[in-house]
Motif scaffolding. Structure first.
Motif, mmCIF file in Angstrom:
data_model
loop_
_atom_site.group_PDB
_atom_site.id
_atom_site.type_symbol
_atom_site.label_atom_id
_atom_site.label_comp_id
_atom_site.label_asym_id
_atom_site.label_seq_id
_atom_site.Cartn_x
_atom_site.Cartn_y
_atom_site.Cartn_z
ATOM 1 N N ASP A 213 -5.910 -1.577 -4.926
ATOM 2 C CA ASP A 213 -5.310 -2.171 -3.723
ATOM 3 C C ASP A 213 -6.271 -3.208 -3.158
ATOM 4 O O ASP A 213 -7.224 -2.862 -2.461
ATOM 5 C CB ASP A 213 -5.026 -1.060 -2.705
ATOM 6 N N GLU A 214 -6.027 -4.474 -3.487
ATOM 7 C CA GLU A 214 -6.881 -5.584 -3.034
ATOM 8 C C GLU A 214 -8.357 -5.314 -3.270
ATOM 9 O O GLU A 214 -9.171 -5.416 -2.347
ATOM 10 C CB GLU A 214 -6.642 -5.867 -1.554
ATOM 11 N N THR B 134 0.834 -1.201 0.000
ATOM 12 C CA THR B 134 0.000 0.000 0.000
ATOM 13 C C THR B 134 0.871 1.255 0.000
ATOM 14 O O THR B 134 0.559 2.252 -0.666
ATOM 15 C CB THR B 134 -0.938 -0.020 1.220
#
Ligand SMILES: Nc1ncnc2c1ncn2[C@@H]1O[C@H](COP(=O)(O)OP(=O)(O)OP(=O)(O)O)[C@@H](O)[C@H]1O
Ligand SMILES: [Mg+2]
Lengths: 224, 421
Positions: free
Chosen positions: A168-169, A42
């Motif tokens: 991000d995911e 991240t």
């Protein structure tokens, strides 16, 4: 499209999180980035988006060095050229689906200019159509399922065809079927927009779908 | 523009806290403006207790004393002025009209004023209002009396009732009653919400008749009084009065007349400008309004603190919202702007609602307040002080907005995109 060299980063005066000697992504590439929790994925995305500033090194995105820009310049750059999808809670709860999708265009004039004269509602409807949520435009976001919310987030990151889409995911809260479907829709939309995609996930089963897979610990000297 | 609309929609989304906050600010603003309104209203009503009178003239003495006994019926004159002196000025070429007052007697605590028909024709209060006779006819006969509205109301007198006047000023029927010469109620005056309401009015002849046969402040021996029935106006001669009100033909004459009266050779006189004297008196009474203003400032501080608390406590749950805005390209300054815009909207709305509340309250309550308290609440554009108050409220609201905004700014810089919930 994207070149990193000699990047170092630490949060404030804390321990170093990133030390990436070199990393590059080609235009239009779809990159799968993985690594253990806390390894700095991240954080790296934050640097690529220009929210965090590298302590040292060069971060070239679209041939501009983010590490040398001021905060305001990076904000403007991000608004114009980057789309970002979070893992969860991507939407402003008090805005409608349409308002959420058009938010980047309303905030940044350059992003608005990228619509090529097409009206914001039309552009939003088009990208929402691609992602299969064309019928939800006037819903309140509180009434959406998690899968639908992630698609709205994808639509928002893609409106105005930014060169770089960062996720991000985005699928970790979706079940298997929805995961595949979401990624396929995301790929198609990125392709239509000509955007480069950097996708972070823990789910290695998705790896075969991508052009290239990168393990963060392999490019990051911190933690080795 | 986008940020303003976001601020607005975010506030709308938190309807309950938003309206409570706006309401609490509005209440303090209404209180603050209300105090200011009452202040202006009270000052104006006070300054207009008597209008269109340019000079008040009495025997040489303190100007406050003269103002108090002639306008407010408080205290009494230490000396009288002769009727011939009064006549001199009544006929003075620079004088438009005069109203004579003869004071010193009372009825059950209310002052009795001897005057003439000019009082009913010329007297003005609150700029241009005149004395109205709501029942009967203004007294012309020797033993006719007119009642101020409050006298009539509190004593329950009707037209034709007998009124016995007491010599001097006393709450109760005194030893020195003019009971050999009772008066008949000939008129009841309309409400003025000024001290006029608290007096009884007789003719100068009536005043003279009461004191006929009196010597050196003592009543005549029983049996020696001239019987009331035998008295005729032609037989009576007015000797002295206590004071008179005067209007000059032009305002330029006023000061010249004042000088002329103050240096009058015939007898020592004092002439005062009622406007100036009233303003001076008001200033000595104004500490109460300062106290009120201080209290309302504290109320305002509480209202603004409420706003601070409500925005500040909402920050944590809105951290995600800030991260989203950051991700789409909003810089930390824009986050600051968003939160300051929210508090600005809250305080402007609070100030607007507060002003609307007080003005509509005023519109509704104006007649009641005027009737009950003799206080005329002017519905007018906000005074400079009221504008200052509104400016301070909005300014303080915006300043206070910076507290949560700076906290959000720090968060925005420190959080990156990894906000965990
Ligand atoms: N805002 C922050 N302030 C200080 N330290 C932080 C902050 N965000 C992350 N870190 C630290 O930086 C390191 C990398 O965190 P990061 O969130 O980039 O990891 P990640 O690879 O994304 O992990 P995950 O897979 O759990 O999302 C961690 O040690 C974390 O504690
Ligand atoms: Mg992470």
């Amino acid at each position: 499209m994207l070149q990193i060299s000699g990047l170092r980063f630490a949060y404030g005066a804390g321990a170093p999180v990133l030390d990436v000697p070199s990393f590059a992504v080609e235009r239009g590439e779809r990159v799968f980035l993985f690594g253990p929790s806390g390894s700095g994925k991240t954080t790296l995305l934050g640097i690529l988006a220009g929210i965090l500033k590298a302590d040292a090194g060069e971060v070239r995105v679209l041939d501009r060095d983010l590490a040398a820009m001021s905060g305001a310049e990076r904000d403007r750059f991000r608004g114009a050229h980057v789309g970002y999808i979070f893992q969860l809670f991507n939407l402003i709860p008090y805005l409608s689906v349409m308002e959420n999708i058009t938010l980047p265009c309303r905030l940044t004039a350059e992003r608005r200019a990228r619509l090529n004269g097409v009206g914001m509602p039309y552009a939003a409807a088009k990208v929402a159509q691609q992602l299969g949520i064309g019928n939800l435009l006037h819903e309140s976001v509180a009434n959406l399922s998690v899968g639908q919310q992630q698609r709205v987030a994808a639509a928002r990151s893609l409106i105005g065809t930014p060169e770089l889409v960062i996720a991000d995911e985005p699928t970790s809260s979706l079940d298997y079927d929805h995961r595949e479907q979401f990624i396929e829709l995301l790929f198609e939309s990125c392709k239509a927009a000509g955007s480069t995609l950097i996708f972070v996930s823990h789910d290695r089963s998705l790896m075969p779908l991508f052009d290239r897979c990168v393990s963060l610990p392999e490019i990051n000297r911190v933690g080795r | 523009m986008l940020l303003l609309s976001l601020a607005w929609q975010s506030l709308k989304n938190r309807r309950l806290t938003t309206s409570l906050t706006v309401f609490s600010i509005a209440l303090s603003v209404a209180l603050l403006l209300g105090v200011e309104l009452v202040r202006v209203g009270a000052r104006d009503s006070f300054a207009n207790t008597i209008s269109q009178t340019d000079l008040i003239v009495g025997a040489r003495g303190g100007s406050l004393q003269l103002l108090l006994y002639s306008v407010f019926r408080i205290g009494s004159a230490s000396n009288n002025i002769s009727y011939s002196t009064y006549e001199t000025f009544r006929k003075h070429p620079a004088v438009e009209w005069t109203i004579p007052y003869s004071l010193g007697d009372s009825h059950r605590g209310f002052r009795v004023v001897g005057t003439n028909e000019d009082f009913y024709a010329r007297y003005r209060y609150r700029r241009d209002r005149r004395i109205e006779v709501v029942a009967g006819k203004a007294p012309t006969g020797i033993f006719e009396i007119a009642l101020g509205s409050e006298v009539a109301r509190s004593l329950g007198y009707k037209l034709g009732d007998a009124v016995v006047i007491t010599h001097g000023v006393s709450e109760h029927r005194g030893i020195l009653d003019h009971d050999d010469k009772p008066f008949r109620v000939a008129a009841i005056l309309g409400r003025t919400a000024t001290p006029v309401d608290r007096s009884l009015y007789v003719t100068l002849y009536g005043m003279e008749a009461m004191h006929l046969d009196w010597g050196a402040g003592a009543p005549p021996m029983p049996g020696e009084e001239t019987p009331a029935a035998k008295l005729k106006i032609e037989d009576l001669k007015v000797h002295e009065i206590s004071a008179f009100l005067l209007r000059s033909k032009s305002r330029i004459d006023t000061l010249r007349l004042q000088r002329e009266i103050n240096t009058f050779a015939g007898e020592p006189l004092t002439a005062i400008l009622p406007g100036v004297a009233l303003t001076e008196l008001w200033r000595t009474l104004s500490y109460a309004e300062d106290a009120l203003a201080v209290v309302s400032f504290f109320v305002l501080a509480v209202g603004l603190l409420g706003m601070l608390v409500s925005i500040y406590t909402s920050l944590n749950e809105r951290r995600r919202e800030m991260a989203i805005l950051r991700a789409i390209g909003a810089g930390p300054q824009k986050i600051v702007f968003l939160l300051v815009a929210e508090s600005a909207i809250l305080s402007v709305a609070g100030a607007g609602l507060g002003a609307a509340m007080i003005y509509s309250f005023c519109a509704v309550a104006q007649p009641v307040v005027e009737d009950k308290f003799g206080l005329y609440l002017p519905i007018q554009a906000p005074t400079p002080l009221a504008w200052t108050y509104l400016g301070v409220v909005v300014g303080a609201g915006i300043l206070i907005g910076f507290v949560p905004a700076i906290r959000a700014y720090r968060n925005a810089l420190a959080d990156g995109l990894g906000v965990r919930l």
